[in-house]
Design a protein around this motif. Structure first.
Motif, mmCIF file in Angstrom:
data_model
loop_
_atom_site.group_PDB
_atom_site.id
_atom_site.type_symbol
_atom_site.label_atom_id
_atom_site.label_comp_id
_atom_site.label_asym_id
_atom_site.label_seq_id
_atom_site.Cartn_x
_atom_site.Cartn_y
_atom_site.Cartn_z
ATOM 1 N N LYS A 171 4.443 -1.511 7.364
ATOM 2 C CA LYS A 171 3.661 -2.754 7.386
ATOM 3 C C LYS A 171 2.740 -2.803 8.605
ATOM 4 O O LYS A 171 1.629 -3.335 8.531
ATOM 5 C CB LYS A 171 4.602 -3.957 7.378
ATOM 6 N N GLN A 172 3.205 -2.252 9.735
ATOM 7 C CA GLN A 172 2.342 -2.177 10.906
ATOM 8 C C GLN A 172 1.110 -1.321 10.622
ATOM 9 O O GLN A 172 -0.011 -1.665 11.006
ATOM 10 C CB GLN A 172 3.112 -1.599 12.101
ATOM 11 N N THR A 175 -1.243 -3.292 8.434
ATOM 12 C CA THR A 175 -1.958 -4.302 9.216
ATOM 13 C C THR A 175 -3.071 -3.666 10.040
ATOM 14 O O THR A 175 -4.193 -4.199 10.117
ATOM 15 C CB THR A 175 -0.988 -5.048 10.150
ATOM 16 N N ASP A 179 -6.997 -4.447 9.678
ATOM 17 C CA ASP A 179 -7.760 -4.979 10.807
ATOM 18 C C ASP A 179 -8.952 -4.089 11.145
ATOM 19 O O ASP A 179 -10.026 -4.582 11.497
ATOM 20 C CB ASP A 179 -6.859 -5.132 12.033
#
Length: 354
Positions: A171-172, A175, A179
């Motif tokens: 999930k990091q 993200t 971004d």
């Protein structure tokens, strides 16, 4: 010998010099007409004028030659890569116009090269930072997956724990990629956005409500102070929600120690503003001008322990720039304040008694 007499006679516009002896006939020694004298004087003047013109031409030509050589020398410096020194602009003739044009070209070339250097530097920094932030979670994911695929000795509880870590790291990565995409997409020079009239005093409270679960999870109190009246601005609701949401998320992540986050809206000098204040650690003064740079983090470590990618504030700044607004931050003993200011389309005065 007799006495000689000197007489000057003027006959039909001519000068005659005549010497004669008393009692004798007159004797003429020479005659010069006025036209001959004037012609001689004219020739002298012409020759003198020509000499002056030749001398002047030589001096002027030498000056021009020296100036042309100076211009050529400046062009040679530019050719060799020296763009710092200007060519002196002398006078207001064609040569000075050429020098001024070359100086303008030199300045434009210098700015272009500096811009290219900045782009290259930014690109290198971007690659370095992205590689670092991608490598950290990828290393963890690969390590735990290797354990899960080869570790028959693991208990079911350990497998579930490691799967949870893998999921979190994945999930990091998601993200970070999102971004990165948004940061590039919201560059002011690359996107045109659709705008509509929005009332910040209706928009911001709804946005704050969405963060209440996060406030509760971090044991933070949220206080609001909204302007008493409409704060109409022209903007894109989805993008502004992202920008303001990033500021609120930032306040939650870094303001936990302060136990309080404040959200304000207001009107100042025909600019509507949204301010988010937290009371966590103070941001050093030397970092305030850098916190909106991509991948910049105040903490020395580039770990993702706060859950951030280092792009949230940079994305917020890009979005605010798309709306012709301003974003800035202050941090001292009275709190850390992030503020967005946007041009007002139509604002109503506060209600009476407020």
């Amino acid at each position: 010998m007799g006495i000689y007499l000197y007489e000057t006679e003027i006959i039909a516009g001519e000068y005659k010099k005549v010497w004669g002896a008393s009692g004798q006939g007159k004797m003429s020694l020479g005659t010069f007409t006025m036209s001959q004298s004037v012609a001689l004087d004219a020739w002298v003047i012409v020759i003198f004028t020509i000499l002056l013109l030749v001398i002047y031409f030589i001096l002027i030509s030498n000056k021009f030659v020296m100036y042309v050589r100076e211009i050529i020398s400046g062009v040679e410096r530019m050719k060799s890569g020296d763009l710092m020194e200007e060519i002196p602009v002398q006078g207001e003739d064609e040569f000075s116009e050429i020098a001024a044009s070359i100086n303008e070209m030199r300045q434009n070339l210098y700015e272009t090269m500096e811009s290219q250097k900045a782009v290259e530097k930014t690109k290198d920094e971007l690659i370095t930072n992205v590689a670092h932030d991608l490598r950290t979670p990828l290393t963890s994911i690969l390590g735990y997956l290797d354990l899960l695929t080869q570790g028959d000795f693991l208990t079911e509880e350990q497998k579930q724990k490691y799967l949870g870590i893998v999921s979190s790291k994945a999930k990091q990565l998601e993200t970070l990629v999102k971004d990165l995409f948004d940061y590039t997409r919201y560059d002011k020079n690359k996107v045109k956005i659709k705008k509509e009239i929005l009332d910040l005093n209706l928009f911001v409270p709804q946005l704050v409500d969405e963060f209440y679960p996060s406030f509760m999870d971090h044991k933070l109190e949220c206080r609001t102070d909204f302007y008493e009246g409409a704060l109409n601005i022209e903007g894109n609701g989805e993008l502004l929600a992202r920008a303001i949401g990033n500021l609120i998320s930032n306040a939650i992540k870094y303001g936990v120690d302060g136990k309080l986050v404040e959200v304000h809206t207001g009107l100042k000098d025909k600019m509507a503003f949204v301010a988010i204040v937290n009371y966590g650690k103070i941001i050093p003064a030397e970092d305030l001008d850098k916190i909106f740079d991509k991948f910049y983090r105040v903490e020395n470590s580039r770990s993702l322990k706060t859950g951030g990618t280092g792009l949230g504030l940079a994305i917020a700044k890009n979005i605010v720039n798309l709306h012709e607004g301003e974003i800035w931050a202050t941090s001292d003993e009275s709190g850390t304040r992030f503020q967005i200011e946007l041009p007002v389309v139509q604002a109503h005065a506060p209600k009476a008694g407020k």
